[in-house]
Write a protein that holds these residues in place. Sequence first.
Motif, short mmCIF file in Angstrom:
data_model
loop_
_atom_site.label_atom_id
_atom_site.label_comp_id
_atom_site.label_asym_id
_atom_site.label_seq_id
_atom_site.Cartn_x
_atom_site.Cartn_y
_atom_site.Cartn_z
N GLU A 73 107.41 -5.46 -46.87
CA GLU A 73 106.20 -6.30 -46.85
C GLU A 73 105.54 -6.34 -45.48
OE1 GLU A 73 109.76 -9.04 -46.09
OE2 GLU A 73 109.27 -7.27 -47.30
N ASP A 74 106.12 -5.66 -44.50
CA ASP A 74 105.56 -5.63 -43.15
C ASP A 74 104.12 -5.11 -43.21
OD1 ASP A 74 104.92 -4.10 -40.51
OD2 ASP A 74 106.62 -5.39 -40.00
N PRO A 75 103.16 -5.77 -42.53
CA PRO A 75 101.75 -5.36 -42.58
C PRO A 75 101.53 -3.89 -42.21
CG PRO A 75 101.94 -7.51 -41.55
CD PRO A 75 103.34 -7.01 -41.75
N ALA A 76 102.31 -3.39 -41.24
CA ALA A 76 102.16 -1.99 -40.83
C ALA A 76 102.57 -1.06 -41.97
CB ALA A 76 102.99 -1.71 -39.59
N VAL A 77 103.64 -1.44 -42.66
CA VAL A 77 104.11 -0.63 -43.80
C VAL A 77 103.08 -0.68 -44.92
CG1 VAL A 77 105.86 -0.42 -45.61
CG2 VAL A 77 106.55 -0.93 -43.25
N GLN A 78 102.57 -1.89 -45.18
CA GLN A 78 101.58 -2.05 -46.24
C GLN A 78 100.30 -1.26 -45.95
OE1 GLN A 78 101.80 -3.81 -49.36
NE2 GLN A 78 103.89 -3.31 -48.71
N LEU B 16 100.67 -3.23 -54.67
CA LEU B 16 99.91 -3.35 -55.91
C LEU B 16 99.77 -4.80 -56.35
CD1 LEU B 16 101.34 -0.28 -57.87
CD2 LEU B 16 99.04 -0.52 -56.92
N LEU B 17 100.81 -5.59 -56.15
CA LEU B 17 100.74 -7.02 -56.50
C LEU B 17 99.70 -7.73 -55.63
CD1 LEU B 17 104.51 -7.89 -57.03
CD2 LEU B 17 102.71 -7.88 -58.77
N ASN B 18 99.72 -7.41 -54.35
CA ASN B 18 98.75 -8.02 -53.44
C ASN B 18 97.33 -7.57 -53.76
OD1 ASN B 18 100.74 -9.38 -52.05
ND2 ASN B 18 100.98 -7.77 -50.49
N ARG B 19 97.22 -6.37 -54.28
CA ARG B 19 95.91 -5.81 -54.59
C ARG B 19 95.40 -6.32 -55.94
NH1 ARG B 19 94.69 0.46 -55.93
NH2 ARG B 19 92.47 0.47 -55.58
N GLY B 20 96.29 -6.89 -56.74
CA GLY B 20 95.90 -7.42 -58.02
C GLY B 20 95.94 -6.39 -59.11
N ALA B 21 96.81 -5.36 -58.97
CA ALA B 21 96.89 -4.30 -59.98
C ALA B 21 97.41 -4.80 -61.29
CB ALA B 21 97.80 -3.17 -59.47
N ASP B 22 98.13 -5.96 -61.26
CA ASP B 22 98.70 -6.48 -62.50
C ASP B 22 97.63 -7.05 -63.41
OD1 ASP B 22 99.85 -9.74 -61.38
OD2 ASP B 22 98.24 -8.48 -60.62
N GLU B 23 96.39 -7.14 -62.93
CA GLU B 23 95.31 -7.67 -63.76
C GLU B 23 95.08 -6.80 -64.98
OE1 GLU B 23 91.15 -6.02 -62.02
OE2 GLU B 23 92.29 -7.26 -60.64
N GLN C 26 97.11 3.57 -47.24
CA GLN C 26 96.57 4.90 -46.90
C GLN C 26 97.06 5.94 -47.90
OE1 GLN C 26 97.58 5.84 -42.85
NE2 GLN C 26 96.62 3.99 -42.02
N LEU C 27 98.33 5.81 -48.30
CA LEU C 27 98.91 6.76 -49.25
C LEU C 27 98.20 6.67 -50.59
CD1 LEU C 27 101.17 8.88 -49.51
CD2 LEU C 27 102.62 7.07 -50.41
N PHE C 28 97.93 5.45 -51.05
CA PHE C 28 97.22 5.28 -52.32
C PHE C 28 95.80 5.84 -52.24
CE2 PHE C 28 100.42 2.22 -53.84
CZ PHE C 28 100.45 2.57 -55.17
N MET C 29 95.12 5.54 -51.16
CA MET C 29 93.75 6.03 -51.01
C MET C 29 93.73 7.55 -50.92
SD MET C 29 91.80 3.28 -48.53
CE MET C 29 93.06 3.19 -47.28
N ALA D 214 109.13 2.52 -53.11
CA ALA D 214 108.78 1.92 -54.40
C ALA D 214 108.61 0.41 -54.26
CB ALA D 214 109.86 2.23 -55.44
N LYS D 215 109.48 -0.24 -53.47
CA LYS D 215 109.36 -1.68 -53.24
C LYS D 215 108.08 -1.99 -52.46
CE LYS D 215 114.36 -2.54 -53.16
NZ LYS D 215 115.51 -2.92 -52.31
N ALA D 216 107.81 -1.16 -51.45
CA ALA D 216 106.60 -1.36 -50.65
C ALA D 216 105.34 -1.19 -51.51
CB ALA D 216 106.58 -0.39 -49.48
N MET D 217 105.38 -0.20 -52.41
CA MET D 217 104.23 0.03 -53.30
C MET D 217 104.06 -1.11 -54.29
SD MET D 217 104.41 4.10 -54.19
CE MET D 217 103.81 5.33 -53.02
N GLU D 218 105.17 -1.62 -54.79
CA GLU D 218 105.11 -2.74 -55.73
C GLU D 218 104.44 -3.95 -55.08
OE1 GLU D 218 108.10 -5.47 -58.52
OE2 GLU D 218 108.90 -3.87 -57.25
N ILE D 219 104.83 -4.22 -53.85
CA ILE D 219 104.23 -5.33 -53.10
C ILE D 219 102.75 -5.07 -52.88
CG2 ILE D 219 104.21 -6.52 -50.87
CD1 ILE D 219 107.26 -5.98 -50.77
#
Length: 259
Positions: free
Chosen positions: A181-186, A248-255, A191-194, A241-246
Amino acid sequence: MSETYSIGQFSKKTGTTIRTLHYYDELELLKPSIITESGRRYYSDENIVQLQKIISLKFLGYSLEDIKEFLHLTDWKLMDSLLFQKDEMLKKKAHIERVIRALDQAIDITESQGQVDSSIFLMIIQNIQMEEEFKDWLKRLLPSDRVEDIYNIPDEKQRELNRTMTTTCIQLKEAAGSKPEDPAVQELVGQLFMMTAELLGGEDVLFQEIIENEQISEEDLDNDPFSLASPFSKEEEEWLAKAMEIYLLNRGADEYDSE
């Protein structure tokens, strides 16, 4: 009457080495017209014609085994054979072009990054090597013309994306093990998703297109061939995978799941 030539004369006349002539004799591709009791070999003008056939078929890419078969056939379906050989040569051409493209991109990455982790380097190579497999998989998720558009990007743009992807993967591997959940990791995960979105067409809506595709099965998603080209170890994959899950949740992907 046809003129005869010793093996040395025949070698010079045809530009074929004596060793090759012996080899063709052993394979029964090109037998001398005359072999004396003492074992001396003599070739004729007919042998020159036969050798020209062999050389021509070799030029077209036929194996010596195929050539031997052709030369002994009384009814050689030439057109069928030529069409088949052309198809084989086109496949080889496509393979060579992919290899050259992979080498060009690998050289470009090495020049821009210096020493690169082998797993990241191989990811780039595999992405090119398995391009058709990736396309087939994506065509189960998206319309075929959409997938072709995704891959129809200029080489320089592809190289730019590869450079950025390499840098991001290096930074993620260095960050592996820190708090996901570290901001630098997020930021790196973002960047990876984009980057992935851009590699797959340059549109962020791509993810929504896939999610909203009712034809997609869990099996399709589980058989993602992109995972085969991952530069991350099993432990790094679990951390990512944990970092990506966090992310996506923060981004609201679960909508999308709630619809």
